[in-house]
Design an enzyme around this catalytic site. Structure first.
Site, mmCIF file in Angstrom:
data_model
loop_
_atom_site.group_PDB
_atom_site.id
_atom_site.type_symbol
_atom_site.label_atom_id
_atom_site.label_comp_id
_atom_site.label_asym_id
_atom_site.label_seq_id
_atom_site.Cartn_x
_atom_site.Cartn_y
_atom_site.Cartn_z
ATOM 1 N N HIS A 1 -17.646 73.199 50.309
ATOM 2 C CA HIS A 1 -16.766 72.056 50.586
ATOM 3 C C HIS A 1 -17.507 70.845 51.158
ATOM 4 C CE1 HIS A 1 -12.250 71.221 51.525
ATOM 5 N NE2 HIS A 1 -12.869 70.112 51.256
ATOM 6 N N TYR B 1 -7.405 74.080 52.937
ATOM 7 C CA TYR B 1 -6.064 73.517 52.676
ATOM 8 C C TYR B 1 -4.948 74.495 53.061
ATOM 9 C CZ TYR B 1 -8.671 70.354 49.493
ATOM 10 O OH TYR B 1 -9.558 69.476 48.931
#
Length: 288
Positions: free
Chosen positions: A112, A54
């Site tokens: 992730h 991110y």
């Protein structure tokens, strides 16, 4: 479920507690992340869900520090990026997260995605386990893992524990996946429930794409709530940890205002759609 509040926490398999409502910062631009995180914490959130991918770990941590709330009362999650699912790179990311956030530890570090093949997935998991052993990470888990990925990791943990002793291969505390009434993933949820692994729900409000949905509108009217609030409440009552994201301050507040009503059993049944409609990517089905 009616007794849930914004202060509610669940105990993870690691023994640590996690706040039941999270504030997601996916796609939150770095230049506003600090400000919106501070606002979320003012509203009562205590759990911030970031990721290396991110590119906003630093400002998110900055917002947490500027809130004036003690570090022990806050919960920070980040994730090893999908493209870096290897032992060495995972170790580097753990070190870098601590360096750029200035935190002494990360509350929850996840893989992730299950990309990269078995050897690399297990390698990245080993790096997380070592992070726990050295006190850099408190709890670990996965994200976007399907049942076959979870089975693979569980089998490796069991085998390693037989060789090296209990607790030597890490404890899966969380699986963070896309979850909402149009993607209830009963197989994955069932796997996790049986083992006490908690499910975090990303895209819990389906990226606002269901705001006019005929399933939601009657419930929104009945409870005088928005469709997003109905969906977050559904997530809470399913026993999930929803991670709504917004950079709009009024919406950040709205998404937390879900504790003054409860959906009935009938309401919950009406949201059992049985469909499989991801609104984001879907790595749970990958077979590399």
């Amino acid at each position: 479920m009616a007794n849930l509040t914004i202060k509610s926490k669940y105990r993870m398999p690691s023994g640590y507690e996690i706040p039941v409502l999270g504030y997601g910062v996916y796609q939150t631009p770095a230049e506003v992340a600090s400000e919106v995180v501070q606002h979320a914490l003012e509203v009562g959130y205590r759990h911030v869900d970031s990721a290396v991918a991110y590119r906003n770990e630093t400002p998110s941590a900055d917002g947490m520090k500027k809130s004036g709330i003690s570090r022990e009362d806050l919960f920070f999650t980040t994730k090893i990026p999908p493209k870096d699912m290897r032992y060495e790179t995972a170790k580097e990311h753990i070190e870098n997260t601590l360096k750029i956030t200035g935190f002494d530890f990360v509350d929850l570090y996840l893989l992730h995605s299950p990309y990269g093949g078995k050897e690399n997935r297990i390698g990245a998991w080993k790096a997380l386990v070592e992070g726990v052993e050295t006190g850099k990470i408190r709890s670990i888990g996965v994200s976007n893992y399907g049942v076959h990925h979870l089975d693979e990791l569980e089998a490796w943990i069991k085998q390693r524990e037989e060789e090296e002793g209990k607790g030597k291969a890490g404890v899966i505390s969380i699986n963070q996946i896309e979850l909402h009434p149009w993607l209830a993933r009963k197989d994955i949820v069932e796997w996790c429930k049986k083992r006490g692994v908690l499910c975090e729900a990303y895209c819990p409000i389906v990226r606002a794409s269901k705001n006019e949905d005929p399933l939601l509108l009657p419930l929104a009217k009945k409870y005088n709530k928005t469709p997003s609030q109905i969906l977050i409440r559904w997530s809470l009552q399913m026993g999930f940890i929803p991670l709504p994201k917004s950079v709009t301050k009024s919406r950040i507040e709205e998404n937390a205002n879900v504790y003054d009503f409860s959906l009935t059993e009938e309401d919950m049944k009406s949201l059992d759609t049985g469909v499989y409609e991801p609104c984001a990517w879907d790595p749970t089905v990958s077979h590399d």
